[in-house]
Design a protein around this motif. Structure first.
Motif, short mmCIF file in Angstrom:
data_model
loop_
_atom_site.label_atom_id
_atom_site.label_comp_id
_atom_site.label_asym_id
_atom_site.label_seq_id
_atom_site.Cartn_x
_atom_site.Cartn_y
_atom_site.Cartn_z
N GLU A 138 14.43 46.32 16.75
CA GLU A 138 13.68 47.57 16.97
C GLU A 138 12.39 47.35 17.74
O GLU A 138 11.80 48.31 18.23
N TRP A 139 11.95 46.10 17.90
CA TRP A 139 10.71 45.81 18.63
C TRP A 139 10.96 45.31 20.04
O TRP A 139 10.02 45.07 20.79
N VAL A 140 12.22 45.13 20.43
CA VAL A 140 12.51 44.60 21.77
C VAL A 140 11.98 45.51 22.87
O VAL A 140 11.47 45.04 23.88
N ALA A 141 12.07 46.81 22.66
CA ALA A 141 11.58 47.75 23.69
C ALA A 141 10.08 47.56 23.93
O ALA A 141 9.60 47.74 25.05
N VAL A 142 9.35 47.17 22.90
CA VAL A 142 7.90 46.98 23.02
C VAL A 142 7.58 45.57 23.49
O VAL A 142 6.72 45.38 24.35
N SER A 143 8.27 44.58 22.94
CA SER A 143 7.95 43.18 23.26
C SER A 143 8.59 42.72 24.57
O SER A 143 8.15 41.74 25.15
N GLY A 144 9.62 43.41 25.02
CA GLY A 144 10.31 43.03 26.23
C GLY A 144 11.42 42.03 25.94
O GLY A 144 11.48 41.45 24.86
N ALA A 145 12.27 41.84 26.88
CA ALA A 145 13.39 40.91 26.75
C ALA A 145 13.02 39.57 27.38
O ALA A 145 12.18 39.50 28.28
N ALA A 146 13.65 38.52 26.92
CA ALA A 146 13.43 37.19 27.49
C ALA A 146 13.96 37.14 28.91
O ALA A 146 15.02 37.70 29.21
N ASP A 147 13.23 36.44 29.77
CA ASP A 147 13.73 36.26 31.14
C ASP A 147 14.72 35.09 31.17
O ASP A 147 14.97 34.44 30.16
N ARG A 148 15.27 34.81 32.32
CA ARG A 148 16.31 33.79 32.47
C ARG A 148 15.82 32.41 32.03
O ARG A 148 16.50 31.70 31.29
N VAL A 149 14.63 32.02 32.43
CA VAL A 149 14.10 30.70 32.09
C VAL A 149 13.91 30.57 30.58
O VAL A 149 14.28 29.56 29.98
N GLU A 150 13.36 31.60 29.96
CA GLU A 150 13.18 31.57 28.51
C GLU A 150 14.53 31.50 27.79
O GLU A 150 14.70 30.72 26.85
N ARG A 151 15.49 32.28 28.23
CA ARG A 151 16.82 32.26 27.61
C ARG A 151 17.45 30.87 27.71
O ARG A 151 18.06 30.39 26.76
N GLU A 152 17.31 30.22 28.86
CA GLU A 152 17.87 28.88 29.04
C GLU A 152 17.22 27.87 28.10
O GLU A 152 17.91 27.04 27.51
N LEU A 153 15.92 27.96 27.92
CA LEU A 153 15.23 27.06 27.00
C LEU A 153 15.65 27.34 25.56
O LEU A 153 15.88 26.42 24.78
N LEU A 154 15.80 28.59 25.23
CA LEU A 154 16.21 28.96 23.87
C LEU A 154 17.62 28.48 23.53
O LEU A 154 17.93 28.29 22.35
N GLU A 155 18.45 28.26 24.54
CA GLU A 155 19.81 27.77 24.28
C GLU A 155 19.81 26.41 23.60
O GLU A 155 20.77 26.04 22.92
N MET A 156 18.72 25.66 23.72
CA MET A 156 18.63 24.32 23.14
C MET A 156 17.94 24.32 21.78
O MET A 156 17.76 23.27 21.18
N VAL A 157 17.54 25.47 21.29
CA VAL A 157 16.74 25.56 20.07
C VAL A 157 17.62 25.68 18.83
O VAL A 157 18.58 26.46 18.81
N GLU A 158 17.28 24.90 17.81
CA GLU A 158 17.97 25.00 16.52
C GLU A 158 17.65 26.35 15.89
O GLU A 158 16.51 26.79 15.88
N GLY A 159 18.67 27.01 15.38
CA GLY A 159 18.46 28.30 14.72
C GLY A 159 18.38 29.48 15.66
O GLY A 159 17.98 30.57 15.28
N ARG A 160 18.77 29.28 16.93
CA ARG A 160 18.71 30.37 17.92
C ARG A 160 19.66 31.49 17.53
O ARG A 160 20.75 31.26 17.02
N CYS A 161 19.22 32.71 17.75
CA CYS A 161 20.06 33.87 17.52
C CYS A 161 19.65 34.97 18.50
O CYS A 161 18.78 34.76 19.35
N GLU A 162 20.27 36.11 18.39
CA GLU A 162 20.01 37.23 19.30
C GLU A 162 18.54 37.65 19.31
O GLU A 162 18.03 38.11 20.33
N GLU A 163 17.85 37.48 18.19
CA GLU A 163 16.45 37.91 18.07
C GLU A 163 15.46 36.82 18.50
O GLU A 163 14.25 37.02 18.42
N SER A 164 15.94 35.67 18.94
CA SER A 164 15.07 34.55 19.30
C SER A 164 14.22 34.85 20.53
O SER A 164 14.72 35.39 21.52
#
Length: 107
Positions: free
Chosen positions: A56-82
Motif C-alpha cells: 500500500e506504500w509503493v505508490a508513495v515510495s516508488g518502485a525499484a529501478d532496474r539496478v536496485e532490482r538486480e542487486l536485490l536478486e542477490m539478497v537473502e530474504g528477498r520478496c516482492e516488498e523488498s
C-alpha cells in the motif's frame, strides 16, 4: 516532519521523526535504528539496508529501478516488498510509513 516506524524482525518498533529529502537509510542511521548497516554509505551497491515496504506504500515510495532490482536478486530474504532503504527519499506523504526489516538483518 513525517514519522516513519522501523520494525525489526522480532517486532521491536523504532519510531523516527524524519526530515523530508533524507533517504530512509539516512533516517534510520541518524536515529541508531539497528539492522540498517548501510556499509556503502547509501550508493545502492551493498544491500545492507534491505527493507520491506508494504504494497500500500509503493505508490508513495516508488518502485525499484532496474539496478536496485538486480542487486536485490542477490539478497537473502528477498520478496516482492523488498527495497533498498538508501533508494527511497522521504517525503511528507510518508507520514505513518512502516518499514520492516528482514530476519537476516536482525543483529
Amino acid at each position: 516532519m513525517p514519522r516513519i516506524i522501523f520494525v525489526e524482525f522480532d517486532g521491536t518498533e523504532h519510531p523516527v521523526d524524519a526530515s523530508n529529502g533524507l533517504s530512509l537509510m539516512e533516517a534510520a542511521r541518524d536515529h541508531d535504528v539497528p539492522g540498517i548497516e548501510a556499509e556503502c554509505g547509501g550508493v545502492g551497491s551493498c544491500a545492507t539496508c534491505h527493507v520491506y515496504i508494504d504494497q500500500e506504500w509503493v505508490a508513495v515510495s516508488g518502485a525499484a529501478d532496474r539496478v536496485e532490482r538486480e542487486l536485490l536478486e542477490m539478497v537473502e530474504g528477498r520478496c516482492e516488498e523488498s527495497r533498498l532503504s538508501c533508494q527511497i527519499d522521504i517525503s511528507h506523504e510518508m507520514d505513518g510509513l512502516i518499514v520492516r526489516m528482514p530476519e537476516a538483518q536482525g543483529f
